[in-house]
Design a protein around this motif. Sequence first.
Motif, PDB file in Angstrom:
ATOM      1  N   CYS A 119       0.827  -1.207   0.000  1.00  0.00           N
ATOM      2  CA  CYS A 119       0.000   0.000   0.000  1.00  0.00           C
ATOM      3  C   CYS A 119       0.863   1.259   0.000  1.00  0.00           C
ATOM      4  O   CYS A 119       1.801   1.368   0.795  1.00  0.00           O
ATOM      5  CB  CYS A 119      -0.897   0.019   1.234  1.00  0.00           C
TER       6      CYS A 119
ATOM      7  N   HIS B 166      -3.142   5.126   1.782  1.00  0.00           N
ATOM      8  CA  HIS B 166      -3.305   3.752   2.235  1.00  0.00           C
ATOM      9  C   HIS B 166      -2.280   3.396   3.300  1.00  0.00           C
ATOM     10  O   HIS B 166      -1.144   3.867   3.281  1.00  0.00           O
ATOM     11  CB  HIS B 166      -3.097   2.787   1.064  1.00  0.00           C
TER      12      HIS B 166
ATOM     13  N   GLU C 296      -6.720   3.809   6.323  1.00  0.00           N
ATOM     14  CA  GLU C 296      -6.177   5.070   5.815  1.00  0.00           C
ATOM     15  C   GLU C 296      -5.417   5.753   6.945  1.00  0.00           C
ATOM     16  O   GLU C 296      -5.968   5.945   8.026  1.00  0.00           O
ATOM     17  CB  GLU C 296      -7.313   5.978   5.329  1.00  0.00           C
TER      18      GLU C 296
END
Length: 491
Positions: A171, A221, A237
């Motif tokens: 991410c 992310h 998040e």
Amino acid sequence: MSDLDRRTLLRGAAAAAGGVALGGPFLGFVNRDAASAHPKPPKAPLVDDIADLRDGKVRLHVPAGFRYRSFHDTESPITLDDGTALPGRHDGMGAFRDKSRDDIVLIRNHEVNNPGPAFGPRTPYDPMARGGTTTVHVSPHGEVRRAYTSVNGTMMNCSGGRMPWGSWVTCEETVNGPDVGPDFTNASNVPLTKPHGYVFEVPVRGEATGEPITAAGRFTHEAVAYDPHSGYLYLTEDSFEFPSGFFRYKPRRDPMRLGHLDNRGRLQMLAVRKRPNIHLEADQRRGATYDVKWVDIDDPSPTFPYTPGETAPTTNDDATIHVPKQGWEQGAAYFSRLEGAVYDDGVIYFTSTQGGGEAETELGPHATGGYGNGHGQIWAYYPKHEVLRAVYRSPGPDTLDFPDNVTTSPRGTLVVCEDNTNDNYLRGLGRDGELFDIALNRLTSSSGAPRTNDEFAGSTFSPDGETLFVNIQAGAGMTFAIWGDWRRIGV
């Protein structure tokens, strides 16, 4: 589930035991006030004289009888088997079985920011982005067999998640790109050639495509956890200046059958029923339980106008909130800095690094201290019932300070990495609701300067549960293998 069934379940969850309806290993949390409790004496006190098997130096304090070995210490230059100059900032990591021998395959993130030439010999997603992943084949006790670049040309690869079909999802914790103005570092994004802020799939066997899953959103992310029953990926998040959201992504086709993620799914964001825009970053009562719903994100992968060679007119702040704002406008919940996430026994556990303090009154930007003024929360989400529960809040920095990456042991203990500016610990959170120490960072640099404020990251157990691998996330990063009698210390 009908509204009547949901209300019945929630009443049961709020009762004294509460866990019968929801299940999961951490039932003890609803029976005791974690916010006022102090940690009990360690189940196995840490000792200060166990040396790193790599070179005989003491780098960690671990329980008596445990051993550890560090590897890929980038305080000195390291060249991998494919010629990669190994970057530092080792972060999220997943462990997989090496089917060709009794070894372990680690896929490891490198959270490197700011434009610059991509590392490694592979074709990069963006030739001017310096983050990515490396794949490392090691023995169960951390002896490196071979290592190479697996994804490059990405940025700020923070955490991610291990997928049961044999992939690591990495991410990007950024929204940088040539279409966005400078981030908190004030470095120009003009040299970048692609938008960032995505997740990428890295298979254990075979080559990664190097292309993002754009339908899973462009936002800051952090981590991802997959629920094999519902087929959703749950995404955290980590937005420092603004509220953070809890998201889910459902691929159109089943990845367990397909063998990889498709890019045609739907992104959604968590909201609490009848409590629009609830401030979940605030202190939560013991076992606070919420009935949730999910709101659609219609524009998950925005691009913004820009002229090549010029600074983009869209600010980094505006780009950061473009996706979550769509959820806020539909009542999505506010969290503080959501980081690690892991699936275990029908439950998604995730951390809120600065949650658990007083409720914030402004949505941001909180440029200095960040959004959230607590010392950390741990949440549990029950996909089958669409119920969210607060299972732990740190009472102060001496107990748990800024929980970050997280994993579970084969016996259900939650292993939490600390990320603070003081001593950093690996903590265990047991089924009885007790917090205890697993390891303490006692690093020093080659010049003798203390590095005890370098954070732990990327905790992951080997497939057989015998070895815990964990990173030190710093410019001079390194990885550890730790092993011993986990049952004896409650892990």
